[in-house]
Design an enzyme around this catalytic site. Structure first.
Site, PDB file in Angstrom:
ATOM      1  N   GLY A  33       0.832  -1.204   0.000  1.00  0.00           N
ATOM      2  CA  GLY A  33       0.000   0.000   0.000  1.00  0.00           C
ATOM      3  C   GLY A  33       0.859   1.243   0.000  1.00  0.00           C
ATOM      4  O   GLY A  33       2.072   1.180   0.190  1.00  0.00           O
ATOM      5  N   LYS A  34       0.184   2.371  -0.213  1.00  0.00           N
ATOM      6  CA  LYS A  34       0.888   3.640  -0.361  1.00  0.00           C
ATOM      7  C   LYS A  34       0.177   4.662   0.511  1.00  0.00           C
ATOM      8  O   LYS A  34      -1.059   4.714   0.514  1.00  0.00           O
ATOM      9  CB  LYS A  34       0.770   4.036  -1.841  1.00  0.00           C
ATOM     10  CG  LYS A  34       1.590   5.177  -2.288  1.00  0.00           C
ATOM     11  CD  LYS A  34       1.494   5.256  -3.818  1.00  0.00           C
ATOM     12  CE  LYS A  34       2.132   6.510  -4.362  1.00  0.00           C
ATOM     13  NZ  LYS A  34       1.355   7.709  -4.075  1.00  0.00           N
ATOM     14  N   GLY A  35       0.927   5.429   1.275  1.00  0.00           N
ATOM     15  CA  GLY A  35       0.317   6.486   2.091  1.00  0.00           C
ATOM     16  C   GLY A  35       0.712   7.839   1.537  1.00  0.00           C
ATOM     17  O   GLY A  35       1.101   7.946   0.373  1.00  0.00           O
ATOM     18  N   GLY A  36       0.623   8.871   2.366  1.00  0.00           N
ATOM     19  CA  GLY A  36       0.970  10.210   1.932  1.00  0.00           C
ATOM     20  C   GLY A  36       2.413  10.290   1.450  1.00  0.00           C
ATOM     21  O   GLY A  36       2.704  10.903   0.415  1.00  0.00           O
ATOM     22  N   PHE A  37       3.319   9.661   2.172  1.00  0.00           N
ATOM     23  CA  PHE A  37       4.743   9.714   1.824  1.00  0.00           C
ATOM     24  C   PHE A  37       5.359   8.344   1.619  1.00  0.00           C
ATOM     25  O   PHE A  37       6.316   8.199   0.875  1.00  0.00           O
ATOM     26  CB  PHE A  37       5.527  10.447   2.925  1.00  0.00           C
ATOM     27  CG  PHE A  37       5.256  11.903   2.969  1.00  0.00           C
ATOM     28  CD1 PHE A  37       5.996  12.787   2.186  1.00  0.00           C
ATOM     29  CD2 PHE A  37       4.247  12.418   3.761  1.00  0.00           C
ATOM     30  CE1 PHE A  37       5.727  14.137   2.199  1.00  0.00           C
ATOM     31  CE2 PHE A  37       3.967  13.767   3.786  1.00  0.00           C
ATOM     32  CZ  PHE A  37       4.720  14.632   2.993  1.00  0.00           C
ATOM     33  N   ALA A  38       4.787   7.362   2.289  1.00  0.00           N
ATOM     34  CA  ALA A  38       5.443   6.056   2.326  1.00  0.00           C
ATOM     35  C   ALA A  38       4.868   5.073   1.314  1.00  0.00           C
ATOM     36  O   ALA A  38       3.715   5.165   0.919  1.00  0.00           O
ATOM     37  CB  ALA A  38       5.299   5.478   3.730  1.00  0.00           C
ATOM     38  N   LYS A  39       5.738   4.147   0.909  1.00  0.00           N
ATOM     39  CA  LYS A  39       5.269   2.966   0.186  1.00  0.00           C
ATOM     40  C   LYS A  39       5.564   1.789   1.091  1.00  0.00           C
ATOM     41  O   LYS A  39       6.588   1.766   1.768  1.00  0.00           O
ATOM     42  CB  LYS A  39       6.046   2.798  -1.119  1.00  0.00           C
ATOM     43  CG  LYS A  39       5.553   3.725  -2.206  1.00  0.00           C
ATOM     44  CD  LYS A  39       6.266   3.436  -3.490  1.00  0.00           C
ATOM     45  CE  LYS A  39       5.790   4.405  -4.555  1.00  0.00           C
ATOM     46  NZ  LYS A  39       6.664   4.393  -5.718  1.00  0.00           N
ATOM     47  N   CYS A  40       4.661   0.825   1.082  1.00  0.00           N
ATOM     48  CA  CYS A  40       4.817  -0.271   2.013  1.00  0.00           C
ATOM     49  C   CYS A  40       4.877  -1.607   1.273  1.00  0.00           C
ATOM     50  O   CYS A  40       4.050  -1.873   0.405  1.00  0.00           O
ATOM     51  CB  CYS A  40       3.654  -0.237   2.993  1.00  0.00           C
ATOM     52  SG  CYS A  40       3.840  -1.396   4.315  1.00  0.00           S
ATOM     53  N   ASP A 149      -4.282  10.941  15.252  1.00  0.00           N
ATOM     54  CA  ASP A 149      -4.891  10.631  13.951  1.00  0.00           C
ATOM     55  C   ASP A 149      -5.468   9.212  13.943  1.00  0.00           C
ATOM     56  O   ASP A 149      -5.247   8.449  13.010  1.00  0.00           O
ATOM     57  CB  ASP A 149      -3.868  10.820  12.825  1.00  0.00           C
ATOM     58  CG  ASP A 149      -4.529  10.912  11.446  1.00  0.00           C
ATOM     59  OD1 ASP A 149      -5.751  11.148  11.385  1.00  0.00           O
ATOM     60  OD2 ASP A 149      -3.819  10.741  10.436  1.00  0.00           O
TER      61      ASP A 149
HETATM   62  P1  ADP Z   1       1.926   7.346   5.478  1.00  0.00           P
HETATM   63  O1  ADP Z   1       2.610   7.655   6.766  1.00  0.00           O
HETATM   64  O2  ADP Z   1       2.695   7.773   4.278  1.00  0.00           O
HETATM   65  O3  ADP Z   1       0.473   7.748   5.426  1.00  0.00           O
HETATM   66  P2  ADP Z   1       1.053   4.685   6.183  1.00  0.00           P
HETATM   67  O4  ADP Z   1       1.601   4.385   7.509  1.00  0.00           O
HETATM   68  O5  ADP Z   1      -0.403   5.061   6.110  1.00  0.00           O
HETATM   69  O6  ADP Z   1       1.938   5.756   5.408  1.00  0.00           O
HETATM   70  O7  ADP Z   1       1.293   3.413   5.268  1.00  0.00           O
HETATM   71  C1  ADP Z   1       0.983   3.409   3.911  1.00  0.00           C
HETATM   72  C2  ADP Z   1       0.258   2.118   3.541  1.00  0.00           C
HETATM   73  O8  ADP Z   1       1.098   1.020   3.830  1.00  0.00           O
HETATM   74  C3  ADP Z   1      -0.994   1.870   4.322  1.00  0.00           C
HETATM   75  O9  ADP Z   1      -2.121   2.400   3.721  1.00  0.00           O
HETATM   76  C4  ADP Z   1      -1.067   0.354   4.368  1.00  0.00           C
HETATM   77  O10 ADP Z   1      -1.668  -0.122   3.179  1.00  0.00           O
HETATM   78  C5  ADP Z   1       0.366  -0.060   4.369  1.00  0.00           C
HETATM   79  N1  ADP Z   1       0.896  -0.365   5.722  1.00  0.00           N
HETATM   80  C6  ADP Z   1       1.448   0.490   6.613  1.00  0.00           C
HETATM   81  N2  ADP Z   1       1.868  -0.135   7.725  1.00  0.00           N
HETATM   82  C7  ADP Z   1       1.581  -1.451   7.548  1.00  0.00           C
HETATM   83  C8  ADP Z   1       1.772  -2.642   8.340  1.00  0.00           C
HETATM   84  N3  ADP Z   1       2.353  -2.595   9.546  1.00  0.00           N
HETATM   85  N4  ADP Z   1       1.357  -3.815   7.825  1.00  0.00           N
HETATM   86  C9  ADP Z   1       0.764  -3.860   6.606  1.00  0.00           C
HETATM   87  N5  ADP Z   1       0.563  -2.790   5.819  1.00  0.00           N
HETATM   88  C10 ADP Z   1       0.956  -1.596   6.273  1.00  0.00           C
END
Ligand code: ADP
Length: 299
Positions: A33-40, A149
């Site tokens: 998954g992808k968040g604001g800054f991170a890819k996971c 949050d």
């Molecule tokens: P950001 O800080 O950029 O918003 P997130 O923490 O929301 O990033 O993480 C981005 C995405 O990564 C999430 O939407 C989720 O799909 C995935 N993700 C984050 N942490 C985990 C985790 N511990 N296990 C599984 N997926 C995760």
């Protein structure tokens, strides 16, 4: 052209991640998954075969908006935490291109996906999730941390559907008894009125968010939802929301207690455990994974 840009950035993420400080090699597996800054990504320690979530943030993205300081704050707070309902922070390292955060993997994604699939969940299931959220947040507040949050997308689920609170990007530590935080850099999803009014805020903002989470789980949509952020903020400031007749009294009472404008009137995290919603019926100790897609059979 954003997809082309994203592809370019993926080039900077190697197939193998190497943490020189602990001499650990990770193999990068599927994208999560992808968040604001991170890819996971799912990553695996090639020696132990332990799997983790690898949260990868490009250093190019960290140049602006004191992003670097925020990330340091997120890491400092997250690595100090150890509780069954908090995503476990394993380690972090970096190279020229990225910062890598190694976290406990939550394979069943977050409560956001659960909500999208199910819309309304049963009180029985809600009791299971809310109880665990309270346990995790109680640990945070006992350690003077405010998450700031709490939202469905930050409530991750492991294989057993246990809740793991994650993403400490907006979290803060209370430095002295009675401190009121004056600023918050970011846009929390279930933002409390005292943050909008900039009057100073503290632990009570997390209680407000738990109220919003519980409402969303039982009603099927967030309490202050409108078509625009501006209208939503107006409603939040007036604490204008409807409690549907379909909600049972014990659930409604608990939500109404959390969603009060005056932060002092909201229950503290530990007090939430005394509400009839949680005490009048046993809290389930487990849920079948079929609950991700359908309601459990009534017993
Ligand atoms: P950001 O800080 O950029 O918003 P997130 O923490 O929301 O990033 O993480 C981005 C995405 O990564 C999430 O939407 C989720 O799909 C995935 N993700 C984050 N942490 C985990 C985790 N511990 N296990 C599984 N997926 C995760």
């Amino acid at each position: 052209m954003s997809s082309a840009r994203n592809d370019d950035k993926t080039i900077d993420i190697p197939d193998r991640l190497y943490d020189a400080s602990t001499k650990t090699n990770y193999k990068r597996l599927r994208f999560f998954g992808k968040g604001g800054f991170a890819k996971c990504y799912e990553i695996v320690d090639v020696v132990t075969n332990n799997v983790y979530a690898g949260k990868i943030v490009s250093k190019k993205l960290m140049i602006k908006h004191n992003q670097k300081e925020k990330m340091t704050q997120e890491i400092t707070i997250h690595k100090s935490l150890d509780h069954p309902n908090i995503v476990k922070f394993h380690s972090f390292f970096d190279d020229n291109n990225n910062v890598y955060i190694v976290l406990e993997l939550c394979k069943k994604r977050s409560m956001m996906e659960l909500h999208k699939r199910r819309k309304v969940i049963t009180e029985y299931e809600c009791r299971f999730y809310i109880y665990q959220i309270i346990q995790g947040v109680k640990y945070l507040h006992d350690h003077r941390i405010i998450h700031r949050d709490l939202k469905l997308g930050n409530l991750f689920l492991n294989d057993d559907l246990n809740v793991k609170i994650g993403d400490f990007g907006l979290a803060t530590r209370i430095e002295f008894e009675g401190e009121r935080k004056k600023t918050l850099c970011g846009t929390p999803n279930y933002i409390a009125p005292e943050i909008l009014n900039k009057k100073g805020h503290s632990y009570e903002v997390d209680i407000w968010s738990i109220g919003c989470v519980m409402y969303t789980l039982l009603v099927g949509q967030p309490p202050f939802e409108t078509k625009s952020l501006k209208d939503t903020y107006t409603k939040i400031k007036k604490c204008e929301y409807r409690v549907p007749n379909s909600l049972r009294k014990t659930a409604a009472d608990m939500i109404v207690a959390m969603l009060q404008s005056n932060p002092e009137k909201r229950p503290r995290i530990g007090q939430l455990l005394n509400f009839e919603f949680l005490t009048s019926s046993p809290v389930p100790t487990s849920l079948p994974s079929s609950c991700l897609t359908m309601a459990p059979r009534p017993d």
